[in-house]
Design a protein around this motif. Structure first.
Motif, PDB file in Angstrom:
ATOM      1  N   GLY A   1      -2.710 -33.797 -36.305  1.00 57.50           N
ATOM      2  CA  GLY A   1      -3.844 -33.496 -35.453  1.00 57.50           C
ATOM      3  C   GLY A   1      -3.525 -32.906 -34.103  1.00 57.50           C
ATOM      4  O   GLY A   1      -4.426 -32.634 -33.332  1.00 57.50           O
TER       5      GLY A   1
ATOM      6  N   HIS B   1      -8.820 -28.094 -36.399  1.00 59.70           N
ATOM      7  CA  HIS B   1      -9.817 -28.945 -35.758  1.00 59.70           C
ATOM      8  C   HIS B   1     -11.064 -28.162 -35.336  1.00 59.70           C
ATOM      9  O   HIS B   1     -11.880 -28.668 -34.576  1.00 59.70           O
TER      10      HIS B   1
ATOM     11  N   LEU C   1     -14.551 -29.764 -35.977  1.00 67.97           N
ATOM     12  CA  LEU C   1     -15.026 -30.813 -35.078  1.00 67.97           C
ATOM     13  C   LEU C   1     -15.927 -30.246 -33.995  1.00 67.97           C
ATOM     14  O   LEU C   1     -16.909 -30.864 -33.596  1.00 67.97           O
TER      15      LEU C   1
ATOM     16  N   THR D   1     -19.008 -34.837 -34.127  1.00 62.62           N
ATOM     17  CA  THR D   1     -18.503 -36.072 -34.733  1.00 62.62           C
ATOM     18  C   THR D   1     -19.479 -37.198 -34.431  1.00 62.62           C
ATOM     19  O   THR D   1     -20.338 -37.083 -33.558  1.00 62.62           O
TER      20      THR D   1
END
Length: 169
Positions: free
Chosen positions: A67, A100, A103, A108
């Motif tokens: 991540g 990512h 997101l 989220t």
């Protein structure tokens, strides 16, 4: 007595070649217009996505962590891809390969989790900020206008032949 009509068309081969060349020129012009508008969409998305300003150092176990991304990764990974299509199909995609990016687009929900040492962590929600679809909608009309201009242009004189009709009824 049989009725007959005979048509002769001189220069038919040249007409077909000119017609294919004209179609290819139109297709190339539309492909360039689509690529230009896709580049505009990508640049707008790049400019609107946030860029982390902190100088975070990568963690020691970055190879095991999936991540972590360096600053500016969201912007660098927005790209324009020309996909293979059929004979007359033009497929150009603007996409992000950042792991990512979803997101930011989708947001989220708030959640909490336990660490391996039993400590509870709470992460807040992130509001969705969709950029790809609204930006594509804004630039769609410009692309349609460019296509109308290209496809509405007068066609060139195709071939040099002339039809002649002989025969009798």
């Amino acid at each position: 007595m049989a009725d007959s009509v005979t048509f002769r068309f001189s220069g038919g081969e040249q007409f077909v070649l000119d017609l294919h060349d004209w179609r290819d020129r139109l297709r190339e012009d539309v492909r360039l217009a689509a690529k230009t508008e896709a580049g505009m969409i990508a640049s707008v998305v790049r400019s609107q996505w946030p860029m982390r300003r902190t100088n975070l150092k990568p963690p020691r176990n970055v190879s095991r962590m999936g991540g972590w991304a360096p600053p500016g990764e969201l912007r660098r990974r927005v790209q324009v891809d020309e996909l293979t299509g059929g004979l007359d199909a033009i497929r150009i995609a603007v996409r992000s390969t950042a792991p990512h990016s979803h997101l930011l687009e989708l947001g989220t929900v708030p959640r909490d989790y336990l660490t391996k040492h039993g400590k509870r962590h709470f992460t807040g929600s992130m509001t969705p900020t969709p950029l790809f679809i609204p930006t594509a909608i804004l630039y769609r009309q410009r692309f349609k206008d460019a296509c109308r201009r290209i496809l509405g242009s007068p066609e060139p004189a195709l071939g040099t032949g002339s039809p002649t009709v002989t025969g009798s009824l």
